[in-house]
Design a protein around this motif. Sequence first.
Motif, PDB file in Angstrom:
ATOM      1  N   GLU A 194      71.795  17.369  42.449  1.00 39.77           N
ATOM      2  CA  GLU A 194      70.307  17.531  42.602  1.00 39.77           C
ATOM      3  C   GLU A 194      69.444  16.584  41.808  1.00 39.77           C
ATOM      4  OE1 GLU A 194      66.760  19.291  43.975  1.00 39.77           O
ATOM      5  OE2 GLU A 194      69.133  19.804  44.522  1.00 39.77           O
ATOM      6  N   ARG A 195      69.904  16.442  40.638  1.00 41.02           N
ATOM      7  CA  ARG A 195      68.986  15.301  39.781  1.00 41.02           C
ATOM      8  C   ARG A 195      68.998  13.969  40.210  1.00 41.02           C
ATOM      9  NH1 ARG A 195      70.934  16.839  33.441  1.00 41.02           N
ATOM     10  NH2 ARG A 195      69.707  18.719  33.416  1.00 41.02           N
ATOM     11  N   THR A 196      70.025  13.777  40.908  1.00 39.91           N
ATOM     12  CA  THR A 196      70.130  12.390  41.494  1.00 39.91           C
ATOM     13  C   THR A 196      69.344  12.260  43.018  1.00 39.91           C
ATOM     14  OG1 THR A 196      72.491  12.598  42.792  1.00 39.91           O
ATOM     15  CG2 THR A 196      72.301  11.637  40.487  1.00 39.91           C
ATOM     16  N   ARG A 197      69.305  13.509  43.446  1.00 42.82           N
ATOM     17  CA  ARG A 197      68.432  13.434  44.682  1.00 42.82           C
ATOM     18  C   ARG A 197      66.870  13.428  44.376  1.00 42.82           C
ATOM     19  NH1 ARG A 197      69.717  18.400  48.768  1.00 42.82           N
ATOM     20  NH2 ARG A 197      67.991  19.066  47.294  1.00 42.82           N
ATOM     21  N   GLY A 198      66.516  13.695  43.065  1.00 38.10           N
ATOM     22  CA  GLY A 198      65.313  13.695  42.679  1.00 38.10           C
ATOM     23  C   GLY A 198      64.779  15.121  42.169  1.00 38.10           C
ATOM     24  N   GLY A 199      65.449  15.938  42.023  1.00 38.13           N
ATOM     25  CA  GLY A 199      65.125  17.296  41.553  1.00 38.13           C
ATOM     26  C   GLY A 199      64.822  17.139  40.443  1.00 38.13           C
ATOM     27  N   LYS A 200      64.263  18.148  39.706  1.00 38.92           N
ATOM     28  CA  LYS A 200      63.998  18.101  38.049  1.00 38.92           C
ATOM     29  C   LYS A 200      65.192  18.635  37.329  1.00 38.92           C
ATOM     30  CE  LYS A 200      61.210  21.949  36.847  1.00 38.92           C
ATOM     31  NZ  LYS A 200      60.005  22.648  36.589  1.00 38.92           N
ATOM     32  N   GLY A 201      66.009  19.559  37.837  1.00 33.04           N
ATOM     33  CA  GLY A 201      67.307  20.229  37.327  1.00 33.04           C
ATOM     34  C   GLY A 201      67.110  20.917  35.900  1.00 33.04           C
ATOM     35  N   ARG A 202      65.763  21.223  35.662  1.00 34.50           N
ATOM     36  CA  ARG A 202      65.636  22.171  34.355  1.00 34.50           C
ATOM     37  C   ARG A 202      64.610  23.227  34.721  1.00 34.50           C
ATOM     38  NH1 ARG A 202      67.556  21.043  29.799  1.00 34.50           N
ATOM     39  NH2 ARG A 202      68.096  18.757  29.391  1.00 34.50           N
ATOM     40  N   SER A 221      66.072  23.624  50.500  1.00 32.77           N
ATOM     41  CA  SER A 221      65.661  22.226  49.881  1.00 32.77           C
ATOM     42  C   SER A 221      65.887  22.228  48.583  1.00 32.77           C
ATOM     43  CB  SER A 221      64.153  22.049  50.335  1.00 32.77           C
ATOM     44  OG  SER A 221      63.537  22.886  49.577  1.00 32.77           O
ATOM     45  N   LYS A 222      66.649  23.002  47.849  1.00 31.93           N
ATOM     46  CA  LYS A 222      66.876  22.957  46.567  1.00 31.93           C
ATOM     47  C   LYS A 222      68.338  23.613  46.186  1.00 31.93           C
ATOM     48  CE  LYS A 222      65.726  27.435  45.000  1.00 31.93           C
ATOM     49  NZ  LYS A 222      66.749  28.185  44.293  1.00 31.93           N
ATOM     50  N   THR A 223      68.951  23.365  44.831  1.00 38.94           N
ATOM     51  CA  THR A 223      70.247  23.829  44.724  1.00 38.94           C
ATOM     52  C   THR A 223      70.044  25.036  43.734  1.00 38.94           C
ATOM     53  OG1 THR A 223      71.190  21.602  44.844  1.00 38.94           O
ATOM     54  CG2 THR A 223      72.488  23.273  43.609  1.00 38.94           C
ATOM     55  N   PHE A 224      69.322  25.064  42.757  1.00 41.19           N
ATOM     56  CA  PHE A 224      69.214  26.086  41.866  1.00 41.19           C
ATOM     57  C   PHE A 224      67.746  26.373  41.190  1.00 41.19           C
ATOM     58  CE2 PHE A 224      73.338  24.364  40.897  1.00 41.19           C
ATOM     59  CZ  PHE A 224      74.221  25.671  41.089  1.00 41.19           C
ATOM     60  N   CYS A 225      67.496  27.585  41.094  1.00 40.54           N
ATOM     61  CA  CYS A 225      66.156  27.939  40.654  1.00 40.54           C
ATOM     62  C   CYS A 225      65.464  26.875  39.591  1.00 40.54           C
ATOM     63  CB  CYS A 225      66.050  29.064  40.069  1.00 40.54           C
ATOM     64  SG  CYS A 225      66.286  30.549  41.545  1.00 40.54           S
ATOM     65  N   SER A 226      66.364  26.407  38.658  1.00 39.83           N
ATOM     66  CA  SER A 226      66.083  25.563  37.820  1.00 39.83           C
ATOM     67  C   SER A 226      65.180  24.134  38.198  1.00 39.83           C
ATOM     68  CB  SER A 226      66.962  25.130  36.757  1.00 39.83           C
ATOM     69  OG  SER A 226      68.125  24.676  37.368  1.00 39.83           O
ATOM     70  N   SER A 227      65.817  23.702  39.581  1.00 40.57           N
ATOM     71  CA  SER A 227      65.299  22.609  40.339  1.00 40.57           C
ATOM     72  C   SER A 227      64.068  22.834  41.200  1.00 40.57           C
ATOM     73  CB  SER A 227      66.606  21.709  41.003  1.00 40.57           C
ATOM     74  OG  SER A 227      67.001  22.727  41.700  1.00 40.57           O
ATOM     75  N   CYS A 228      63.665  23.915  41.155  1.00 39.12           N
ATOM     76  CA  CYS A 228      62.578  24.300  42.290  1.00 39.12           C
ATOM     77  C   CYS A 228      61.304  24.027  41.757  1.00 39.12           C
ATOM     78  CB  CYS A 228      62.830  25.742  42.505  1.00 39.12           C
ATOM     79  SG  CYS A 228      61.765  26.567  43.855  1.00 39.12           S
ATOM     80  N   PRO A 229      60.448  23.590  42.626  1.00 36.81           N
ATOM     81  CA  PRO A 229      58.844  23.399  42.115  1.00 36.81           C
ATOM     82  C   PRO A 229      58.054  24.728  41.921  1.00 36.81           C
ATOM     83  CG  PRO A 229      59.164  22.850  44.552  1.00 36.81           C
ATOM     84  CD  PRO A 229      60.485  23.080  43.969  1.00 36.81           C
ATOM     85  N   ILE A 230      58.656  25.654  42.683  1.00 36.77           N
ATOM     86  CA  ILE A 230      57.895  26.891  42.527  1.00 36.77           C
ATOM     87  C   ILE A 230      58.588  27.908  41.460  1.00 36.77           C
ATOM     88  CG2 ILE A 230      57.376  29.144  43.708  1.00 36.77           C
ATOM     89  CD1 ILE A 230      57.731  27.512  46.418  1.00 36.77           C
ATOM     90  N   HIS A 231      57.937  28.440  40.762  1.00 43.22           N
ATOM     91  CA  HIS A 231      58.574  29.609  39.692  1.00 43.22           C
ATOM     92  C   HIS A 231      58.158  30.922  40.199  1.00 43.22           C
ATOM     93  CE1 HIS A 231      59.957  26.197  37.304  1.00 43.22           C
ATOM     94  NE2 HIS A 231      58.750  25.721  37.358  1.00 43.22           N
ATOM     95  N   CYS A 232      59.122  31.309  40.660  1.00 44.18           N
ATOM     96  CA  CYS A 232      58.846  32.739  41.280  1.00 44.18           C
ATOM     97  C   CYS A 232      59.246  34.008  40.441  1.00 44.18           C
ATOM     98  CB  CYS A 232      59.473  33.248  42.934  1.00 44.18           C
ATOM     99  SG  CYS A 232      61.291  32.781  42.902  1.00 44.18           S
TER     100      CYS A 232
END
Length: 121
Positions: free
Chosen positions: A112-120, A63-74
């Motif tokens: 990812e940003r246009t899909r609504g991910g934060k991208g950072r 459900s995400k492209t890169f770690c920077s766009s993930c809501p979980i910081h592992c």
Amino acid sequence: MPEGASDPGLTEKQRRELEVVRCMIGIYCRGHHGSKRAELCAECRELADYVAQRVARCPMADSKTFCSSCPIHCYRPAMRERIRAVMRYAGPRMLLVSPIKALAHAVDTLRERTRGGKGRA
């Protein structure tokens, strides 16, 4: 091919993410530690192995492209700071070293940003 990039358990997105990050770590290592093109110092190799482990175990891989766009910081906080420093240094240099990977990464990030991910991070 970067170590771990041929792992059959990884999704295509995870493989691309791992390739980009390994390329960035290589750029950083050459610039800061004077390593040769195909080598990493022990410190950077440890970071690359840690990233590969995190990417392989990612619960959000689909459900995400890169770690920077993930809501979980592992990433552990110290490793997160190290990878941020790598990306700050290597990101702009990616265009010179590996323009195709850099552009593909930029496209994936914009998508990812246009899909609504934060991208950072």
